[in-house]
Design a protein around this motif. Structure first.
Motif, short mmCIF file in Angstrom:
data_model
loop_
_atom_site.label_atom_id
_atom_site.label_comp_id
_atom_site.label_asym_id
_atom_site.label_seq_id
_atom_site.Cartn_x
_atom_site.Cartn_y
_atom_site.Cartn_z
N ALA A 458 0.84 -1.35 0.05
CA ALA A 458 0.18 -0.15 -0.16
C ALA A 458 0.82 1.28 -0.19
CB ALA A 458 -1.11 0.15 1.09
N ALA A 461 2.28 1.61 -3.62
CA ALA A 461 0.93 2.15 -4.38
C ALA A 461 0.82 3.77 -4.24
CB ALA A 461 0.01 1.43 -4.16
N TYR A 465 1.31 6.91 -7.06
CA TYR A 465 0.29 7.65 -7.23
C TYR A 465 0.75 9.24 -6.96
CZ TYR A 465 -3.85 10.51 -6.47
OH TYR A 465 -4.83 11.49 -6.41
N TRP A 488 -6.68 9.65 -1.98
CA TRP A 488 -6.29 8.60 -2.76
C TRP A 488 -6.58 7.34 -1.58
CZ3 TRP A 488 -2.82 4.72 -1.22
CH2 TRP A 488 -2.54 3.82 -1.93
N ALA A 489 -6.24 7.52 -0.34
CA ALA A 489 -6.40 6.37 0.67
C ALA A 489 -7.78 6.02 0.69
CB ALA A 489 -5.71 6.90 1.90
N ASP A 491 -10.27 6.51 -1.61
CA ASP A 491 -10.72 6.17 -2.56
C ASP A 491 -10.54 4.50 -2.58
OD1 ASP A 491 -11.93 8.19 -3.58
OD2 ASP A 491 -10.35 8.99 -4.98
N ASN A 492 -9.24 4.01 -2.36
CA ASN A 492 -8.92 2.75 -2.05
C ASN A 492 -8.95 1.92 -0.77
OD1 ASN A 492 -6.92 2.43 -4.75
ND2 ASN A 492 -6.67 4.35 -3.96
#
Length: 499
Positions: A458, A461, A465, A488-489, A491-492
């Motif tokens: 993670a 990733a 990003y 981003w965190a 959304d993931n």
């Protein structure tokens, strides 16, 4: 195994006046004469042979020239009547170190005062005509040795300490004529060692020599014999050819004789038939022009990576050629196919992994520039161009400029102006943002601390990003970078969604 037929040779020895002239031209390093006296005291002959004698007569930089200084950057090759065990005995107490890796073929290596030398016993070997390995048999005279050499210009010798010039097969005449000829029948020479055919192409590139018609005919007839040679040796000769003063001369010889078909078939494959409306260039001639252009743009000596990229940049075109309804010819994605073919061919030739990676990346990127002049590039596109090229950017700049071979002066001027503008834009953005070290605005430690997560995929990733975001938008203020990370965190699934 049978021994090869004795060579049918024509002796063409120099006149006494020529011998004296050569003796005055060549200056031998004191160390070589010192070694020669040790061999003479032991009752043996010692001659400088091969490239050092040839290069001295050509007055090449670093050669043994009249008025010159002792060599410090060139190996010296000697031939001797002494057998290897006798050579080792003579070297004991004189050489700082010796090595015997070539003793099977009569060669002893040594080092003294920074000068590397190799001393080989006169040879009169035969070849098995299956590999290129000789059935070693020591000769009894210098002539036995010289007649077995590849070309007459490499079959000259200079005695030490006597300084007598030996040239039984007309090397001096051929040197003056800038001609490559074999001491005996070229068919015999190439049957003994097919690698000599590649050496002919290499010398054409390095020295600007023409190949004797009989030699060229033998190369054409015997091109298939190159299959006996290992990929590593072919690679080494190709690399030496490519860094020669005129690699195009050597490349043309490889293609014209059919030798290229045996180890680099992608090059002759570029001689595609031009359609009747001349909708595309002669890709083969274009490629050779790009190689020439790349050579002209070098500023710090031969660049093998750049020259190989220039040679291979369009090898994807034959596989991607398409003719449209209007007769127009296209080569869509030939850079992608070309990069793949480049990797395959260079692996087959046993090039180092890093060399393969660099050349194939240049091939993949060489079309990226086109379209810049239409005003479509954002600062983000420029950042990606620089980041993708990374350390290869200077070479990519030269490759792209070399690839402009149009005869349309207006088009050529427009392309040159576009690339000049791109380089200036790159310089501006680099000065502002230090593109050579583009990193996300938050490093891995900050990512883990802000998200409260341990090391793992993670983190990588998130880092990737943020780097993409950095390329797209440039440097971000800390609070904006943190906000983007949290978004981003969420959304993931690493953080709960905002209420």
């Amino acid at each position: 195994m049978t021994e090869s037929t004795p060579y049918a040779v024509q002796r063409r020895e120099p006149t006494e006046a020529q011998r004296r002239a050569v003796a005055e031209l060549i200056t031998v390093p004191p160390l070589a004469d010192e070694l020669g006296r040790r061999f003479a005291a032991a009752g043996h002959e010692l001659y400088l042979v091969g490239g050092s004698v040839r290069d001295a007569l050509l007055r090449r930089p670093g050669a043994l020239l009249a008025g010159g200084t002792a060599l410090t950057d060139q190996d010296l090759d000697f031939a001797t009547s002494a057998h290897p065990d006798q050579t080792l005995e003579i070297l004991t107490g004189w050489a700082e170190t010796t090595w015997t890796t070539g003793i099977t073929f009569g060669t002893i290596g040594a080092m003294r005062r920074g000068l590397r030398i190799e001393i080989t016993t006169y040879r009169a070997e035969a070849y098995d005509r299956v590999t290129r390995n000789p059935i070693v048999r020591y000769g009894t005279s210098l002539d036995d040795d010289l007649v077995r050499r590849d070309f007459t210009v490499n079959a000259m010798a200079f005695s030490v300490p006597g300084h007598e010039f030996a040239d039984p097969y007309g090397g001096l005449v051929d040197l003056a004529a800038k001609q490559l000829r074999t001491p005996g029948r070229p068919e015999e020479s190439f049957a003994d060692d097919p690698l000599r055919m590649l050496r002919a192409a290499r010398f054409a590139a390095q020295l600007g020599f023409a190949v004797d018609p009989a030699v060229r005919a033998a190369m054409t007839a015997m091109a298939g014999d190159l299959g006996r040679i290992t990929a590593e040796r072919i690679r080494d000769e190709l690399s030496k050819l490519m860094i020669g003063a005129d690699p195009v001369a050597g490349l043309r010889l490889l293609v014209d004789t059919g030798l290229a078909e045996t180890f680099l078939p992608e090059l002759p494959a570029l001689r595609m038939q031009i359609d009747e409306h001349a909708q595309h260039k002669d890709v083969y001639e274009h490629t050779l022009t790009v190689v020439q252009n790349a050579v002209r743009l070098e500023s710090d000596g031969p660049d093998l990576i750049l020259r190989l990229a220039a040679l291979l940049h369009d090898i994807g075109k034959p596989a991607t050629k398409a003719v449209g309804p209007d007769g127009g010819v296209s080569f869509h994605h030939h850079e992608v196919v070309g990069a793949r073919l480049t990797r395959q061919r260079m692996r087959a030739l046993k090039y180092p992994k890093e060399t393969i990676a660099q050349v194939s990346r240049l091939v993949a990127l060489h079309l990226r520039f086109y379209g810049y002049g239409r005003g479509e590039w954002t600062d983000s596109a420029v950042r990606r161009y620089v980041t993708d090229a990374a350390e290869l950017l200077p070479r990519l700049n030269k490759l792209v400029r070399s690839d402009c071979t149009t005869r349309n002066r207006r088009k050529a001027a427009a392309l040159a102006a576009d690339y000049q503008a791109l380089e200036e834009r790159i310089a501006r953005i680099q000065a502002e943002e230090d593109l050579a070290r583009v990193r996300p605005d938050l490093d891995g430690n900050a990512i883990m601390k802000l998200l409260g997560i341990p090391p793992g995929p993670a983190v990588g990733a998130a880092w990737k990003y943020l780097k993409e975001l950095r390329l797209e938008r440039g440097p971000l203020p800390p609070d904006e970078a943190e906000a983007e990370l949290f978004r981003w965190a969420r959304d993931n699934g690493l953080l709960p969604p905002e209420n």
